[in-house]
Design an enzyme around this catalytic site. Structure first.
Site, short mmCIF file in Angstrom:
data_model
loop_
_atom_site.label_atom_id
_atom_site.label_comp_id
_atom_site.label_asym_id
_atom_site.label_seq_id
_atom_site.Cartn_x
_atom_site.Cartn_y
_atom_site.Cartn_z
N ASP A 145 34.33 36.78 36.60
CA ASP A 145 33.83 37.89 37.41
C ASP A 145 32.97 38.84 36.57
O ASP A 145 32.32 38.41 35.62
CB ASP A 145 35.04 38.61 38.05
N HIS A 211 33.71 45.12 40.65
CA HIS A 211 34.16 43.91 41.36
C HIS A 211 35.27 43.18 40.60
O HIS A 211 36.32 42.86 41.17
CB HIS A 211 32.94 43.00 41.56
N SER A 527 35.81 38.17 48.72
CA SER A 527 36.13 38.42 47.31
C SER A 527 37.50 39.06 47.16
O SER A 527 38.15 38.91 46.13
CB SER A 527 35.12 39.40 46.70
#
Ligand SMILES: *[C@@H]1O[C@H](CO)[C@@H](O)[C@H](O)[C@H]1NC(C)=O
Ligand SMILES: *[C@@H]1O[C@H](CO)[C@@H](O)[C@H](O)[C@H]1NC(C)=O
Ligand SMILES: *[C@@H]1O[C@H](CO)[C@@H](O)[C@H](O)[C@H]1NC(C)=O
Ligand SMILES: *[C@@H]1O[C@H](CO)[C@@H](O)[C@H](O)[C@H]1NC(C)=O
Ligand SMILES: *[C@@H]1O[C@H](CO)[C@@H](O)[C@H](O)[C@H]1NC(C)=O
Ligand SMILES: *[C@@H]1O[C@H](CO)[C@@H](O)[C@H](O)[C@H]1NC(C)=O
Ligand SMILES: *[C@@H]1O[C@H](CO)[C@@H](O)[C@H](O)[C@H]1NC(C)=O
Ligand SMILES: CC(=O)N[C@H]1CO[C@H](CO)[C@@H](O)[C@@H]1O
Length: 752
Positions: A145, A211, A527
């Site tokens: 990520d 994220h 996600s």
């Protein structure tokens, strides 16, 4: 838009819905004389004897092809056999003539497009998977990520076990690691190879985007007390496997992201020794042999690593999902039984709750006049409103919310059915979104009253809302265009408005025009659902260390539920509130405590997947880029032992009622008590007769594994995109075990 994207190999998405759910689209530019980076697949078995290792062979191959002018950018050891290099067109032509060359693909640019969720999926300290797995102790989850923000409470190492000696990972910045974060590496040679003059602002595993911090803490964040997002979703935040360890592989950069870097991250995660890989990213429209998640994922499952990936946020059209390779666990996004509310009290005492994540510090407004401005599209009129609560009717929330922001009113109430309301819910001024029914109540009160006024209270979190879960409109839908033979997605999990940790260096929204920051953020997307299943896989593996990745997936799929918290079939928000088909929901919403003890398992080996690849329309080279070995396809059959069923029918206008027969072969392994008898229960599909042979399975000491056939006979309505669905459930005599598989028949065709 979705159909364009579907067939474009260049479109790569990070499955994150930003505050605005904007997907950035960048098109890779290739010029004929300049060097570009390529991923080159080689046949390792063709390595000539004199070379002591693959690295020196690749180096010599590249030296020969480029007369020593180019270098290896990456050498891959596990995810694939081969390397990345920067080559001009003529060097590439030379390289293709090299001994042992298999295939070459351009490096692709990847474009950027919880406090309560563990309760909601039923995890509890009292019994079941959490205590049985000791919260995932000893398991290592690799997250590929944007890095991690390690100082957050979710990444403290209280209560964590020692780092196991089998772990081979590393921390590039030792100060970022402890017994919770046990690995932190960066991969950006592909990014730099494609952009030689680029300066990377934060060239460490530290997350500057948010994220990676969000997905990591969702998978395995430790207990974080007093978590909340500006007062919303308050409570103890923790990941699904709070005692599992995290290894972060940073491949997504603020400056861009490339497939060669993703492959390098997965390659390293495999050799470091992770137990589960969590991939909240994907490439839309890529065939399996060009897709780094499919290629790296295949190598990972061969090392018994469970690979979990997100479907994408391109719904609700059929055929929009990515990460549909049969060896992955493909996860879509569903809602949670929680609402963030602004509560309105009208002058006559009526109480109405609207949806709102208002970020400011004001928590209430008292006796403020109400004014109806209808569409709220006249700036001149809005500017004259002053300190009043404006009521707007709009289905273009983002635009209307912005207009009202500019007008500096006391508050905004948006009566709207905009299905993408999540995108507008983080308000920079006091505001809430109301249903049309509640809108009518307000407007009628305003008509009746000579001085309509209301109180508004913010920072309200309402739990136990019904119905939940629902499939979100944006969650990408099956079937899998890269491998239609398996029904995808596999399951859905909490993905909508999920609270988790965030990066200190990434803004979470605005108040007025000021960017604001927070250690936690509430985000929506597949996600967010993917790491829930990554954490669940780690818990299951900790209890059942001998289970294969396919067995873990089977347990999760066959115990998933298709029923919501009101007892009705789970609704699809992308299909006018009708029941969700398996193309939206897969086998259903995850039920972790049931997955702990599924009764029967549909197991699959690496060779079974290779057999399936053999029956697809792929060349030997394409198969080899995925399998890395010479494949003998002569015995291949398309019957993959998958815990779900999908049959494709052609639209037949000549004889629409012609009966067609589909036959599936499967085998199930008993993982419950030694002696068990199961009976088949079928929920039939409209237009089909479904037979199961035999319809009773008896397991004893001798027969741990039993075979059966599922036969579909019938026809679909002769229309494009018809979908009929039902299910097969194996139920044991006591009714303790219900092993459910969805069955789909469809006329959807990805070649249209
Ligand atoms: C990189 O910088 C050099 C020196 O400033 C310049 O000559 C070259 O054109 C730049 N390359 C790219 C791809 O921008
Ligand atoms: C958490 O919140 C409670 C109540 O607001 C407060 O008493 C306590 O000190 C807080 N704990 C921490 C660690 O901030
Ligand atoms: C906004 O309303 C004012 C006053 O009614 C009117 O004069 C003006 O034309 C309207 N503007 C638009 C763009 O409709
Ligand atoms: C990140 O945040 C820190 C403060 O926490 C600040 O000192 C630093 O400059 C920021 N870096 C970037 C790249 O924004
Ligand atoms: C198989 O692949 C080839 C080359 O990609 C293509 O031309 C052909 O139409 C495909 N056949 C089928 C049945 O999909
Ligand atoms: C592939 O397998 C078949 C049957 O197992 C065998 O007869 C054949 O020789 C094999 N082909 C190759 C190229 O190994
Ligand atoms: C197909 O079956 C339907 C319903 O039984 C019937 O109305 C229709 O006439 C049939 N069509 C043909 C071409 O036989
Ligand atoms: C415990 C801890 O360190 N929490 C931190 C999480 O990150 C935010 C933002 O950097 C900090 O404010 C918290 O102190």
């Amino acid at each position: 838009m979705a159909t364009n994207l579907l067939y474009s190999f260049l479109h790569v998405w990070i499955l994150l819905i930003f505050n605005s759910m904007i997907h950035y689209q960048v098109v890779a530019v290739s010029s004929s004389s300049h060097a570009s980076t390529y991923i080159i697949h080689m046949d390792l078995s063709a390595m000539p004897k004199p070379f002591s290792n693959h690295q020196s062979w690749y180096q010599s191959t590249i030296n020969a092809a480029t007369s020593g002018f180019s270098n290896l950018i990456y050498v891959y050891d596990h995810a694939l056999h081969g390397f990345t290099a920067s080559l001009t067109p003529s060097q590439l032509r030379e390289l293709k003539k090299s001994h042992g060359f298999v295939a070459v693909y351009s490096d692709m640019l990847l474009k950027k497009d919880t406090t309560h969720t563990t309760d909601f999926i039923g995890l509890t300290a009292a019994s079941g998977l959490w205590p049985e797995s000791n919260y995932g102790e000893g398991m290592i989850i690799g997250v590929v990520d944007s890095g991690v923000w390690p100082e957050n409470e979710s990444f403290r190492d209280d209560g964590m076990a020692e780092v196991p000696s089998r772990w081979k990972g590393e921390c590039e910045d030792a100060s970022m690691c402890n017994r919770k974060i046990i690995g932190a590496r960066t991969f950006n040679k592909g990014l730099l190879g494609n952009n030689p003059n680029l300066t990377i602002a934060v060239n460490t595993p530290r997350d500057t985007d948010g994220h990676g911090t969000h997905t990591s803490s969702t998978a395995c964040g430790n207990y974080a007390t007093n978590a909340s997002f500006f007062g919303y979703a308050p409570g103890i935040a923790r990941g699904v496997a709070p005692h599992a360890m995290l290894a972060i592989y940073k491949v997504l950069w603020d400056e861009g992201a490339y497939t060669s870097d993703i492959l390098a991250g997965i390659d390293k995660a495999i050799s470091d020794g992770v137990d589960v890989l969590s991939l909240s990213l994907g490439i839309s429209g890529a065939p399996l042999y060009k897709d780094p998640i499919a290629i790296g994922g295949f190598a990972a499952i061969q090392k018994d690593i469970t690979v979990v990936a997100s479907t994408g946020n391109e719904g609700p059209l059929l055929g929009t999902l990515h990460n549909g390779a049969p060896w992955l666990i493909t996860v879509g996004a569903s809602t949670v039984d929680r609402e963030f509310a602004g509560v309105l009290e009208l002058g006559d005492g009526t109480i109405i709750s609207g949806q709102s994540l208002y970020l400011g510090s004001e928590t209430s407004l008292t006796k403020v006049p109400l004014i109806n401005m209808e569409g709220c599209d006249n700036q001149t009129l809005l500017a004259k409103v002053g300190y009043k609560i404006v009521v707007c009717q709009t289905n273009m929330l983002a635009d209307t919310v912005a207009s009202v922001a500019a007008a500096k009113v006391a508050a905004g109430l948006f009566v709207s059915e905009d299905p993408y309301f999540e995108l507008s819910i983080k308000f920079s001024y006091p505001a809430a979104i109301l249903s049309p029914e509640d809108g009518t109540v307000i407007l009628e009160y305003m008509k009746r009253s000579s001085d309509p006024r209301a109180n508004l209270r913010f920072k309200q979190t309402i739990l136990g809302t019904k119905p939940a879960p629902m499939v979100t409109i944006y969650s990408s839908r099956g079937p899998s265009t890269s491998c239609p033979a398996v029904l995808k997605p596999d399951v859905v999990g909490p993905g909508d408005l999920v609270l988790a940790s965030w990066s200190r260096n990434a803004s979470v929204g605005f108040i007025g025009s000021d960017q604001i920051y927070s250690p936690y953020n509430i985000m929506s997307g597949s996600s967010m659902s993917c790491p829930h299943v990554s954490g669940l896989s780690a818990l299951l593996k900790s209890v059942h260390p001998d289970w294969s990745p396919a067995a873990i997936r089977s347990a999760i799929m066959t115990t998933a539920t298709s029923v919501d918290n009101s007892g009705a079939p789970i609704i699809d928000l992308g299909d006018n509130g009708r029941s969700a088909s398996p193309f939206a929901i897969g086998s259903g919403q995850i039920v972790p405590n049931k997955a702990l003890d599924p009764g029967l398992i549909y197991d699959i080996t690496g060779n079974d997947y290779i057999n399936l690849l053999c029956t697809m329309n792929l060349t030997f080279e394409q198969i080899k880029t995925i399998t890395r070995t010479m494949t003998n396809c002569s015995d291949a059959t398309p019957n993959l032992n998958y815990p779900s069923f999908i049959a494709f029918f052609e639209v037949n206008n000549q004889s629409p009622n012609k009966t067609i027969t589909w036959e599936f072969e499967r085998s199930v392994t008993n993982v419950g008590d030694t002696t068990m008898t199961y009976s088949a229960k079928v929920m039939p599909l409209k237009g089909f007769r479904v037979r199961v042979e035999p319809d009773k399975l008896i397991f004893n000491q001798e027969y741990k594994k039993q075979r059966f056939k599922l036969i579909l006979e019938g026809h679909l309505e002769s229309k494009e995109n018809e979908v009929a669905y039902g299910s097969l459930t194996w139920i044991d005599e006591t009714g303790n075990y219900m092993v459910r598989s969805p069955i789909v028949a469809t006329t959807f065709s990805s070649t249209k």
